[in-house]
Design an enzyme around this catalytic site. Sequence first.
Site, PDB file in Angstrom:
ATOM      1  N   ALA A  33       5.289  -0.312 -18.299  1.00 36.59           N
ATOM      2  CA  ALA A  33       4.107  -1.019 -18.980  1.00 36.59           C
ATOM      3  C   ALA A  33       3.903  -2.211 -17.815  1.00 36.59           C
ATOM      4  CB  ALA A  33       3.625  -1.197 -20.079  1.00 36.59           C
ATOM      5  N   GLY A  34       4.546  -2.176 -16.574  1.00 40.22           N
ATOM      6  CA  GLY A  34       4.460  -3.342 -15.581  1.00 40.22           C
ATOM      7  C   GLY A  34       3.834  -2.768 -14.332  1.00 40.22           C
ATOM      8  N   ASN A  35       3.404  -3.592 -13.687  1.00 40.89           N
ATOM      9  CA  ASN A  35       2.501  -3.641 -12.401  1.00 40.89           C
ATOM     10  C   ASN A  35       1.918  -2.288 -11.653  1.00 40.89           C
ATOM     11  OD1 ASN A  35       1.571  -6.290 -12.381  1.00 40.89           O
ATOM     12  ND2 ASN A  35       3.178  -6.745 -10.410  1.00 40.89           N
ATOM     13  N   ASN A  63      18.443   1.817 -11.575  1.00 43.37           N
ATOM     14  CA  ASN A  63      17.211   3.065 -11.971  1.00 43.37           C
ATOM     15  C   ASN A  63      18.003   4.660 -12.574  1.00 43.37           C
ATOM     16  OD1 ASN A  63      15.826   0.655 -11.599  1.00 43.37           O
ATOM     17  ND2 ASN A  63      14.809   1.781  -9.607  1.00 43.37           N
ATOM     18  N   VAL A  75       8.284   7.935  -9.918  1.00 44.82           N
ATOM     19  CA  VAL A  75       7.790   7.191  -9.088  1.00 44.82           C
ATOM     20  C   VAL A  75       8.607   5.813  -8.794  1.00 44.82           C
ATOM     21  CG1 VAL A  75       6.063   5.159  -9.065  1.00 44.82           C
ATOM     22  CG2 VAL A  75       5.635   6.785 -10.050  1.00 44.82           C
ATOM     23  N   ALA A  76       9.719   5.542  -9.525  1.00 41.97           N
ATOM     24  CA  ALA A  76      10.464   4.904  -9.440  1.00 41.97           C
ATOM     25  C   ALA A  76      11.691   4.576  -8.367  1.00 41.97           C
ATOM     26  CB  ALA A  76      11.589   4.878 -10.245  1.00 41.97           C
ATOM     27  N   ARG A  97      -0.905   4.408   3.216  1.00 40.84           N
ATOM     28  CA  ARG A  97      -1.035   3.192   4.023  1.00 40.84           C
ATOM     29  C   ARG A  97      -0.947   3.481   5.578  1.00 40.84           C
ATOM     30  NH1 ARG A  97       4.653   1.484   0.792  1.00 40.84           N
ATOM     31  NH2 ARG A  97       3.779   0.247  -0.635  1.00 40.84           N
ATOM     32  N   HIS A 103      11.524   9.130   0.800  1.00 37.74           N
ATOM     33  CA  HIS A 103      10.272   7.354   1.403  1.00 37.74           C
ATOM     34  C   HIS A 103      11.118   6.525   1.643  1.00 37.74           C
ATOM     35  CE1 HIS A 103       7.423   4.797  -0.409  1.00 37.74           C
ATOM     36  NE2 HIS A 103       8.152   4.685  -1.900  1.00 37.74           N
TER      37      HIS A 103
END
EC number: 1.1.1.37
Length: 320
Positions: free
Chosen positions: A12-14, A103, A126-127, A159, A183
């Site tokens: 629940a971070g950014n 991670n 996503v990490a 981007r 990535h």
Amino acid sequence: MSRRNKITVIGAGNVGATTAHWAASRHLGDVVLVDIKPGMPQGKALDLAESGPPMGFDLNLSGTQDYADTAGSDVVVITAGVPRRKDPKTGEYTSRDELIETNRKIVGAVTKGVVEHSPDAVLIAVANPLDAMCHVTLHESGFPKQRVIGMAGVLDTSRYKTFIAMELGVSVEDIHGMVLGGHGDTMVPLPRHTSVAGIPLTELLPKDKIDAIIQRTRKGGGEIVGLLGYSGYYAPAASACVMVESVVRDRKRVLPCACLCEGEYGYDGLYLGVPAVIGKGGVEKIIEMELNDEEKAMLDISANAVRDVVKLLPYTSAAS
């Protein structure tokens, strides 16, 4: 009576909270936020729920520390993990590769927690380091490869399109193209396959301008970290949300995602950013584009960079 889609966001971070925000604003389904910090997911979910009346969405939004509350999720977005941060002494920011061991443990643990209660979900990693974390998620979940996808190419492409639109002074809606590969700094933008309202990019910008945009795209995450001192979250969360939407609404969008290649593009047993049809079951098809020698050479460099990181994982199958 049909039920609403259920979306779980781990972390629940950014990035996680903003993913929940975008998902709610697009009416994609009920959202469960999970975080180990007591009160944090509950507070953010409540705050988001209270924005429903003025913003016009009417969904169940909840926060929890208990994976049982995520049961029956259609999609799970895994944002949990240590983000990249800028060292105040050196000015350098944490590389994605340096994050791998920390991670790996976090992503592995949360994957086990969520799949116990949602055995049919599509998992979106996503990490960072993203491509390696896909291998972790696949290994720990035991899911088929179609239901474990990485969010990277959508963000990198976003981007890339943004910088092209800025340079040309045109709408981002008219920019068409994508970014392949891992990535990181070896990602592969494809200007030969990029157009503006159907007009080839190579007709609109000279090579030096295109090369500068490619370099800025490759360093896009670092540029944000350099300005903020921590990773960006609006664009990553929006990119994850596009993938969630394609799954829960079975939109079959063609999106550049980290998928497990088993022969495609000449790679075997490796997660890499490639164009894929994303639908209800996750990756329905990997599309193989025709790449020229230069493009394939760049993709090979990117694949080798991903492979070097994946080799650090304690999974024989992933490191092969």
